[in-house]
Design a protein around this motif. Structure first.
Motif, mmCIF file in Angstrom:
data_model
loop_
_atom_site.group_PDB
_atom_site.id
_atom_site.type_symbol
_atom_site.label_atom_id
_atom_site.label_comp_id
_atom_site.label_asym_id
_atom_site.label_seq_id
_atom_site.Cartn_x
_atom_site.Cartn_y
_atom_site.Cartn_z
ATOM 1 N N VAL A 1 29.424 40.796 39.208
ATOM 2 C CA VAL A 1 30.722 40.778 39.891
ATOM 3 C C VAL A 1 31.071 42.183 40.358
ATOM 4 N N ALA A 2 30.896 43.166 39.477
ATOM 5 C CA ALA A 2 31.202 44.558 39.833
ATOM 6 C C ALA A 2 30.325 45.025 40.991
ATOM 7 N N ARG B 1 37.301 37.088 38.120
ATOM 8 C CA ARG B 1 35.932 36.579 38.078
ATOM 9 C C ARG B 1 35.151 37.111 36.884
ATOM 10 N N PHE B 2 35.687 38.118 36.199
ATOM 11 C CA PHE B 2 35.037 38.637 35.004
ATOM 12 C C PHE B 2 35.294 37.675 33.842
ATOM 13 N N GLU B 3 34.397 37.703 32.848
ATOM 14 C CA GLU B 3 34.588 36.875 31.651
ATOM 15 C C GLU B 3 35.923 37.218 30.993
ATOM 16 N N GLN B 4 36.214 38.503 30.890
ATOM 17 C CA GLN B 4 37.484 39.039 30.389
ATOM 18 C C GLN B 4 37.883 40.147 31.355
ATOM 19 N N ASP B 5 39.173 40.387 31.518
ATOM 20 C CA ASP B 5 39.627 41.424 32.435
ATOM 21 C C ASP B 5 39.247 42.797 31.882
ATOM 22 N N PRO B 6 38.381 43.558 32.585
ATOM 23 C CA PRO B 6 37.926 44.853 32.065
ATOM 24 C C PRO B 6 39.049 45.888 31.941
ATOM 25 N N ASP C 1 33.704 50.158 30.732
ATOM 26 C CA ASP C 1 32.911 51.056 31.575
ATOM 27 C C ASP C 1 32.926 50.616 33.043
ATOM 28 N N LEU C 2 33.268 49.354 33.304
ATOM 29 C CA LEU C 2 33.243 48.834 34.670
ATOM 30 C C LEU C 2 34.523 49.160 35.441
ATOM 31 N N ALA C 3 35.668 49.069 34.759
ATOM 32 C CA ALA C 3 36.961 49.196 35.435
ATOM 33 C C ALA C 3 37.129 50.485 36.233
ATOM 34 N N PRO C 4 36.767 51.668 35.712
ATOM 35 C CA PRO C 4 37.001 52.890 36.482
ATOM 36 C C PRO C 4 36.269 52.931 37.824
ATOM 37 N N HIS C 5 35.174 52.198 37.936
ATOM 38 C CA HIS C 5 34.391 52.204 39.170
ATOM 39 C C HIS C 5 34.956 51.237 40.204
ATOM 40 N N LEU C 6 35.921 50.399 39.781
ATOM 41 C CA LEU C 6 36.479 49.387 40.684
ATOM 42 C C LEU C 6 37.967 49.570 40.932
ATOM 43 N N ASP C 7 38.658 50.335 40.083
ATOM 44 C CA ASP C 7 40.115 50.456 40.147
ATOM 45 C C ASP C 7 40.650 50.782 41.531
ATOM 46 N N ASP C 8 39.994 51.687 42.263
ATOM 47 C CA ASP C 8 40.503 52.082 43.575
ATOM 48 C C ASP C 8 40.003 51.165 44.700
ATOM 49 N N LEU C 9 39.287 50.100 44.327
ATOM 50 C CA LEU C 9 38.759 49.174 45.327
ATOM 51 C C LEU C 9 39.408 47.800 45.262
ATOM 52 N N VAL C 10 39.891 47.410 44.084
ATOM 53 C CA VAL C 10 40.471 46.081 43.889
ATOM 54 C C VAL C 10 41.938 46.245 43.521
ATOM 55 N N PRO C 11 42.842 45.690 44.334
ATOM 56 C CA PRO C 11 44.264 45.844 44.041
ATOM 57 C C PRO C 11 44.702 45.015 42.841
ATOM 58 N N ASP C 12 45.744 45.500 42.176
ATOM 59 C CA ASP C 12 46.396 44.676 41.161
ATOM 60 C C ASP C 12 47.236 43.659 41.910
#
Length: 181
Positions: free
Chosen positions: A30-31, A8-13, A64-75
């Motif tokens: 989105v974040a 859903r991001f414009e580009q994958d963070p 800056d967004l990815a570290p705050h979501l990494d443990d919440l959104v699975p790959d």
């Protein structure tokens, strides 16, 4: 939280190429939605939610967004595209193909509407004529409804096409990794 949040991001963070790009208001929204859902699910406590949402709100670049979501959104779907081998589709390629597929669907819906309307109204005019019940309006309305659905659900349709393209690309990459045999 579904793994589709990354798409859903414009580009994958998470992508090194996108990490340095400026984050848009939409990216931050989105974040924040991901964080809100995690808080509602009980995966974040109030303090952690506040800290992360403050950091996300003030994020300047996507990285800056990815570290705050990494443990919440699975790959999951799309993860292979973020770290892709040479010769595979990029996220931009996937989006362009999905948009082209939607545009084709829209053209087909418009052509279907015009064709059905022209044929039905011609038959009505030739066989019954003015003054009789205009039954041709019903097939025309059905074809128009399909055209309107295609136009109004553009984002959802493109997202479905993107997910299908990602699944196909990941399958193709797995086959390539396994090699012939």
């Amino acid at each position: 939280m579904s793994s589709g949040a990354w798409g859903r991001f414009e580009q994958d963070p998470r992508s090194p190429q996108a990490a340095r790009l400026r984050a848009s208001d939409r990216d931050r929204e989105v974040a924040l939605e991901v964080l809100g859902q995690a808080f509602a699910d009980g995966r974040l406590d109030h303090e952690e939610y506040d800290a992360r949402s403050t950091a996300v709100t003030s994020a300047k670049v996507l990285g800056d967004l990815a570290p705050h979501l990494d443990d919440l959104v699975p790959d999951a779907p799309g993860a292979a595209l973020a770290h892709r081998p040479p010769g595979s589709l990029t996220q931009a390629d996937v989006h362009q193909q999905a948009v082209r597929k939607w545009e084709k669907s829209r053209r087909e819906a418009a052509t279907g509407f015009l064709t059905v309307s022209l044929i039905c109204w011609t038959i009505w005019a030739v066989t019954t004529g003015p003054g009789s019940f205009p039954w041709a309006v019903f097939p025309s309305l059905a074809a128009l409804a399909n055209l309107l659905r295609t136009q109004l659900q553009k984002r959802d349709i493109i997202e479905e096409h993107e997910q299908e393209l990602v699944r196909r690309e990941e399958k193709r990459l797995r086959k390539r990794e396994l090699g012939p045999g």
